[in-house]
Enzyme design. Structure first.
Site, PDB file in Angstrom:
ATOM      1  N   ASP A   1       2.305   1.948   3.408  1.00  9.00           N
ATOM      2  CA  ASP A   1       3.383   1.079   4.048  1.00  9.00           C
ATOM      3  C   ASP A   1       4.777   1.567   3.685  1.00  9.00           C
ATOM      4  OD1 ASP A   1       0.998  -0.532   4.098  1.00  9.00           O
ATOM      5  OD2 ASP A   1       1.471  -1.900   2.238  1.00  9.00           O
TER       6      ASP A   1
ATOM      7  N   HIS B   1       0.817  -1.051  -0.054  1.00  6.56           N
ATOM      8  CA  HIS B   1      -0.189  -0.040  -0.065  1.00  6.56           C
ATOM      9  C   HIS B   1       0.864   1.369  -0.069  1.00  6.56           C
ATOM     10  CE1 HIS B   1      -2.218  -3.147   2.350  1.00  6.56           C
ATOM     11  NE2 HIS B   1      -3.297  -2.476   1.869  1.00  6.56           N
TER      12      HIS B   1
HETATM   13  C1  XUL Z   1      -7.494  -6.618   4.432  1.00  7.89           C
HETATM   14  C2  XUL Z   1      -6.649  -6.819   3.138  1.00  7.89           C
HETATM   15  C3  XUL Z   1      -5.709  -5.776   2.578  1.00  7.89           C
HETATM   16  C4  XUL Z   1      -5.753  -6.013   1.269  1.00  7.89           C
HETATM   17  C5  XUL Z   1      -4.974  -4.779   0.593  1.00  7.89           C
HETATM   18  O1  XUL Z   1      -8.083  -7.431   5.038  1.00  7.89           O
HETATM   19  O2  XUL Z   1      -6.602  -8.077   2.937  1.00  7.89           O
HETATM   20  O3  XUL Z   1      -4.597  -5.906   3.292  1.00  7.89           O
HETATM   21  O4  XUL Z   1      -5.159  -7.249   0.820  1.00  7.89           O
HETATM   22  O5  XUL Z   1      -5.529  -3.392   0.705  1.00  7.89           O
END
Ligand code: XUL
Ligand code: CO
Length: 439
Positions: free
Chosen positions: A102, A99
């Site tokens: 992150d 993300h």
């Molecule tokens: C949350 C989840 C996230 C997604 C990406 O449950 O799985 O980490 O994979 O935003």
């Protein structure tokens, strides 16, 4: 133990008792003419591996994710970046997923966030070149910050929608910059708590609007990879709009987005929706929407997204069976959206966890290939539906039959009783036989 003291993890085979070795994941081993590495396309999740420190609802972090000393927030994230590539290198993992939030610290404004991102992205680019690693997918974290309390694209506040759009634009820019082969939308807080305060219709229309803008922008800026939606039924909101594969496909079709999106199926999200992991993968596959996988597992006794490293080999086998049936991954892969338990707090535990997950998926692949080679399950299913290969069955599937013709046929037939057994127990025992063979 420090990161530099961890050795490169190598395949030592099922007889090895060295915890820091692969027992089943043998990257170069060929299965049906393709290496395990190519079949499995493992990816490291940046958020769990470099950021999550074991914080839970009842306690603070138990893990040190600083990876050295840092004078500033930017230095901390640079340490994380270096650690990320050292970890991937030691585990022989080719891909990573992240993300936006992150990889770089937040700034006071979106402009400041973007500047921080630019600095870290050039470092990541250099590290990717140096270590020969690839970006599986990028995404924007539009759920953590308090501004997203009411959602992002589904927020009641237009300024929040605009902010989320700006974040998505930048996350797409950096995904393109790093050569990512996918871009994920997991609907963070895109859902609701109570209909009493919710304009569901506007929220869904707006969610589709943001997705459409993202596709148009990314395609105009050279993104050739896949867009994915990652279904999840609940958590953090009570009712997430992207409930499961079926709900997401209906949404995409309604808004004419089905050509642009595939699905990123996560095991723990499937079970939260009351489905098996394999059900969600099958649903995606038969609808031409199989894209990528978030590999993890939940705990059937807990009702939330525990994001555990996958060790249930029945699950990984049935998952890889679906992947083989889909013809393998194209732009997608197996991203370990998984974290070590709060009490597994050492640096070594990161490696032990990944080894457990990678070995479980290597076993899953080996078993899936055996299920195909054995042929009994496929043959059973083929036979079970044999009545559609000729006669009235063929008339039904070819479109020749009408309600009237079927009614005439049924009137001639008299009573109809089921003729065949579903043989579930037998098939489960076949699976055990394939899995465990001789002892
Ligand atoms: C949350 C989840 C996230 C997604 C990406 O449950 O799985 O980490 O994979 O935003
Ligand atoms: Co996920």
């Amino acid at each position: 133990m420090e990161l530099k003291q961890i050795p490169k993890i190598r395949y030592e085979g099922p007889g090895s008792k060295n915890p820091l070795s692969f027992k089943y994941y043998d990257a170069g081993r060929l299965i049906n003419g393709k290496s395990m590495r190519e079949h499995l396309k493992f990816a490291m999740s940046y958020w769990h591996t470099l950021c999550a420190d074991g914080t839970d609802m009842f306690g603070r972090g138990t893990m040190d994710k600083s990876f050295g000393t840092a004078e500033s927030a930017m230095d901390l994230y640079k340490n994380k970046a270096h650690a990320a590539f050292e970890i991937m290198d030691k585990l022989d993992i080719d891909y990573f997923c992240f993300h936006d939030r992150d990889i770089a610290p937040e700034g006071a404004t979106i402009g400041a966030c973007n500047e921080n991102l630019d600095e870290i992205v050039s470092l990541l680019k250099e590290l990717m070149r140096q270590y020969d690693k690839k970006l599986l997918w990028g995404t924007a974290n539009c759920f953590n910050h308090p501004r997203y309390a009411h959602g992002a694209a589904t927020s009641c506040e237009a300024d929040v929608f605009a902010y989320a759009a700006a974040q998505v634009k930048k996350a797409i820019d950096i995904t393109i910059e790093l050569g990512g082969s996918g871009y994920v939308f997991w609907g963070g807080r895109e859902g609701y708590e109570t209909l009493l305060n919710t304009n569901m219709e506007l929220e869904l229309d707006n969610m589709a609007r943001l997705l459409r803008m993202a596709v148009e922008y990314a395609r105009a800026h050279g993104f050739t990879g896949d867009f994915y939606i990652e279904p999840k039924p609940k958590e953090p909101t009570k009712h997430q709009y992207d409930f499961d594969a079926a709900a997401v496909l209906a949404f995409l079709r309604k808004y004419g987005l089905d050509k642009d999106f595939k699905l990123n199926i996560e095991a723990n999200h499937a079970t939260l929706a009351g489905h098996t992991f394999a059900h969600e993968l099958r649903y995606a596959r038969i609808n031409g929407a199989f894209g990528s996988i978030d590999a993890n597992q939940g705990d059937m006794l807990l009702g939330w997204d525990t994001d555990q490293f996958p060790t249930n080999v029945y699950e990984t086998a049935l998952c890889m069976y679906e992947v083989l049936k889909a013809g393998g991954f194209t732009n997608g892969g197996l991203n370990f959206d998984a974290k070590a338990r709060r009490a597994s707090m050492t640096l070594e535990d990161i490696f032990l966890s990944y080894i457990a997950g990678m070995d479980s998926f290597a076993l899953g692949l080996l078993i899936a290939a055996k299920i195909e080679a054995d042929g009994r399950l496929d043959e059973f299913v083929r036979e079970r539906y044999a009545s559609y290969k000729s006669g009235i069955g063929l008339d039904i599937v070819s479109g020749k039959a009408t309600l009237e013709s079927l009614s005439e046929y049924a009137l001639r037939m008299g009573e109809v009783k089921p003729l065949t057994s579903g043989k579930q127990e037998y098939l489960e025992s076949v699976l055990n036989q394939i899995m465990f063979g001789n002892f």
